[in-house]
Scaffold this active site. Structure first.
Site, PDB file in Angstrom:
ATOM      1  N   ILE A  28       8.180 -10.073  43.182  1.00 25.53           N
ATOM      2  CA  ILE A  28       9.396 -10.624  43.778  1.00 25.53           C
ATOM      3  C   ILE A  28      10.487 -10.757  42.728  1.00 25.53           C
ATOM      4  O   ILE A  28      11.644 -10.393  42.952  1.00 25.53           O
ATOM      5  CB  ILE A  28       9.103 -11.977  44.451  1.00 25.53           C
ATOM      6  CG1 ILE A  28       8.162 -11.777  45.647  1.00 25.53           C
ATOM      7  CG2 ILE A  28      10.403 -12.636  44.912  1.00 25.53           C
ATOM      8  CD1 ILE A  28       7.720 -13.073  46.308  1.00 25.53           C
TER       9      ILE A  28
ATOM     10  N   ALA B  11      11.896 -20.476  45.504  1.00 25.81           N
ATOM     11  CA  ALA B  11      11.238 -19.877  46.670  1.00 25.81           C
ATOM     12  C   ALA B  11       9.833 -19.441  46.274  1.00 25.81           C
ATOM     13  O   ALA B  11       9.301 -18.479  46.817  1.00 25.81           O
ATOM     14  CB  ALA B  11      12.046 -18.693  47.194  1.00 25.81           C
ATOM     15  N   SER B  12       9.244 -20.164  45.324  1.00 23.55           N
ATOM     16  CA  SER B  12       7.909 -19.778  44.843  1.00 23.55           C
ATOM     17  C   SER B  12       6.848 -20.729  45.381  1.00 23.55           C
ATOM     18  O   SER B  12       6.260 -20.482  46.424  1.00 23.55           O
ATOM     19  CB  SER B  12       7.887 -19.725  43.312  1.00 23.55           C
ATOM     20  OG  SER B  12       8.211 -20.978  42.741  1.00 23.55           O
TER      21      SER B  12
ATOM     22  N   ASP C 167      13.037 -23.610  49.260  1.00 25.83           N
ATOM     23  CA  ASP C 167      12.293 -23.140  50.434  1.00 25.83           C
ATOM     24  C   ASP C 167      10.870 -23.695  50.481  1.00 25.83           C
ATOM     25  O   ASP C 167      10.216 -23.619  51.511  1.00 25.83           O
ATOM     26  CB  ASP C 167      12.241 -21.606  50.424  1.00 25.83           C
ATOM     27  CG  ASP C 167      11.596 -21.019  51.665  1.00 25.83           C
ATOM     28  OD1 ASP C 167      12.048 -21.362  52.779  1.00 25.83           O
ATOM     29  OD2 ASP C 167      10.632 -20.235  51.535  1.00 25.83           O
TER      30      ASP C 167
ATOM     31  N   GLU D 284       4.590 -30.558  52.598  1.00 24.72           N
ATOM     32  CA  GLU D 284       5.269 -29.944  53.734  1.00 24.72           C
ATOM     33  C   GLU D 284       4.623 -30.401  55.032  1.00 24.72           C
ATOM     34  O   GLU D 284       3.419 -30.697  55.067  1.00 24.72           O
ATOM     35  CB  GLU D 284       5.205 -28.417  53.622  1.00 24.72           C
ATOM     36  CG  GLU D 284       5.901 -27.883  52.377  1.00 24.72           C
ATOM     37  CD  GLU D 284       5.847 -26.368  52.263  1.00 24.72           C
ATOM     38  OE1 GLU D 284       5.194 -25.729  53.120  1.00 24.72           O
ATOM     39  OE2 GLU D 284       6.453 -25.820  51.321  1.00 24.72           O
TER      40      GLU D 284
ATOM     41  N   HIS E 214      10.127 -23.146  54.336  1.00 25.61           N
ATOM     42  CA  HIS E 214       9.113 -22.217  53.833  1.00 25.61           C
ATOM     43  C   HIS E 214       9.144 -20.900  54.621  1.00 25.61           C
ATOM     44  O   HIS E 214       8.133 -20.422  55.129  1.00 25.61           O
ATOM     45  CB  HIS E 214       7.723 -22.844  53.904  1.00 25.61           C
ATOM     46  CG  HIS E 214       6.770 -22.249  52.902  1.00 25.61           C
ATOM     47  ND1 HIS E 214       5.759 -22.972  52.298  1.00 25.61           N
ATOM     48  CD2 HIS E 214       6.653 -20.993  52.403  1.00 25.61           C
ATOM     49  CE1 HIS E 214       5.073 -22.188  51.482  1.00 25.61           C
ATOM     50  NE2 HIS E 214       5.605 -20.984  51.534  1.00 25.61           N
TER      51      HIS E 214
ATOM     52  N   GLY F 263       9.450 -15.501  53.242  1.00 27.12           N
ATOM     53  CA  GLY F 263       8.866 -14.231  53.654  1.00 27.12           C
ATOM     54  C   GLY F 263       8.759 -14.071  55.152  1.00 27.12           C
ATOM     55  O   GLY F 263       8.114 -13.131  55.634  1.00 27.12           O
TER      56      GLY F 263
END
Length: 411
Positions: free
Chosen positions: A162, A238-239, A264, A269, A292, A295
């Site tokens: 990525i 975003a990892s 993200d 969560e 999240h 992707g």
């Protein structure tokens, strides 16, 4: 120990959590007709019941396959996680039961990279705060604090699949790209490796994270790291949520050291879409919060469906375990004209000699043999030019060897 072989017509595939229909198409094209799909995750007795008849199961991120769940799934041969992460599966327990687990580490690369670049442009222009002002009836038509991406320095922490894609897209906008990785990586385009993390943090106008969740990365970006960044930096993650101290990020935004952020992933969560999302970052106008979904594009989900289903079919039909995350990796040729026997066993001394003794005692010539081991498990594949009845008899003898976890014959 599971010593049963199943013809393809009898094998049941269970796909949970609304996995792309492209996955089902891959199975059907390969001759699997008993496919059960569920739009949501299952747990408790419902999950146990679904697993009881499953030979292959596909899940995404919400289904939890514990050691107990896996132990009760007596027919289960393989698991596919139709996502990148595999934390939802007890990988050690799966390996101990002779169950390989496959995932999709690369299929959503482009989707994540595109979101990061889009958010970078929005942050540099100050769009999140301007948008919120408009929503509240305000009107702030000004160039103050608004910048082009061209000419700015993007610092990428974690230069894997990525990270490299983000770098290439950023160069297309005219950005200078620095990267830092714990391993030596070949730079793509005009990207340059930073001599160390501190240099990257000090020189970057935008910092983006693309690292895995490991003991070394957990909490790696906290108050000290934010203090080393230049004032007015834009920050993206975003990892993995465990990598960033979100309270430290909220504090750095509040005091103006960090100009804006896009996040993200989070340390905690919600379990489902109906649950409340809590974070110290909520309510900050200059922060983009997404659930999240880095992707989560239809294109990525279709690609993931094809990638993981193809791996599962290849293992079931051929025995290949290439890219299994918890299992010795074996890449196998086709076996036309031979019956293929798979023997999964505890990795203890003398196992291969016992396996070979079964064929020697029956005076069976071996067409091909492939063996791989890891610290816990050995996986040996034997091709023989015998009839089906003798192959079944050989499989039964292999299954009787002490230390055997699974023995199959591929029809």
């Amino acid at each position: 120990m599971n010593a049963t072989s199943f013809p393809k017509s009898e094998m049941r595939v269970v796909l949970l959590e609304g996995i792309s229909t492209r996955a089902e198409a891959v199975f059907r094209a390969a001759g699997y007709s008993r496919i059960e799909t569920h739009a949501t995750a299952l747990d408790g007795d419902a999950l146990r019941a679904a697993l009881a008849q499953a030979h292959i199961v596909g899940i995404r991120s919400r289904t939890r396959l514990s050691a107990d769940m896996l132990g009760d799934a007596k027919r289960l041969l393989a698991v596919g996680t139709f996502c990148i992460g595999t934390n939802q599966v007890d990988l050690d327990a799966a390996e101990a039961l002779g169950i390989p687990v496959f995932n999709a580490p690369y299929s959503n690369t482009r989707s994540v990279a595109e979101l990061v670049i889009a958010e970078t442009v929005l942050l540099l222009r100050g769009i999140p705060a301007k948008s919120m002002q408009c929503h509240r009836g305000g009107w702030s038509k000004s160039a103050l604090g608004s910048h082009e991406a061209r000419g700015k320095t993007l610092g990428i922490i974690g230069y894997g699949h990525i990270g490299t894609q983000v770098g290439l897209l950023a160069e297309g906008l005219g950005m200078r790209v620095l990267f830092h990785d714990i391993e030596s990586k070949l730079a793509l385009g005009n990207a340059q490796p930073a001599p160390d993390l501190d240099t990257l943090l000090a020189q970057s106008d935008v910092v983006t994270l693309h690292v895995p969740d490991t003991a070394a990365t957990r909490g790696m970006i906290g108050a000290a790291a934010f203090a080393r960044m230049r004032r007015g930096v834009q920050f993206l993650n975003a990892s993995r949520g465990t990598v960033v101290d979100v309270q430290a990020l909220a504090d750095a935004i509040a005091n103006g050291h960090v100009a804006g952020a896009a996040v993200d992933v989070f340390p905690e969560e919600p379990e489902g879409n109906a649950d409340i999302f809590e974070s110290p970052l909520r309510g900050l106008d200059n922060v983009i919060l997404t659930p999240h979904v880095g992707g989560s594009t239809l294109e990525a989900q279709d690609s993931i469906g094809v990638e993981v289903a193809t791996k599962l079919v290849r293992y079931s039909d051929n025995g290949s375990t290439l890219s299994a995350v918890n299992f010795p990796e074996v890449t196998l040729p086709e076996h036309a004209g031979s019956h293929r026997l798979l023997h999964i066993h505890k990795n203890v001394p003398g196992m291969l000699s016992q396996v070979n003794a079964v064929f020697s005692a029956r005076h069976v010539n071996i067409d091909g043999q492939y063996l791989r081991t890891d610290a816990n498990v050995g996986y040996v594949v034997i091709d023989v030019g015998t009839g089906a009845a003798q192959a079944d008899a050989l499989r039964a003898e292999l299954a009787a060897i002490p230390g055997t976890l699974r023995a199959r014959v591929l029809y």
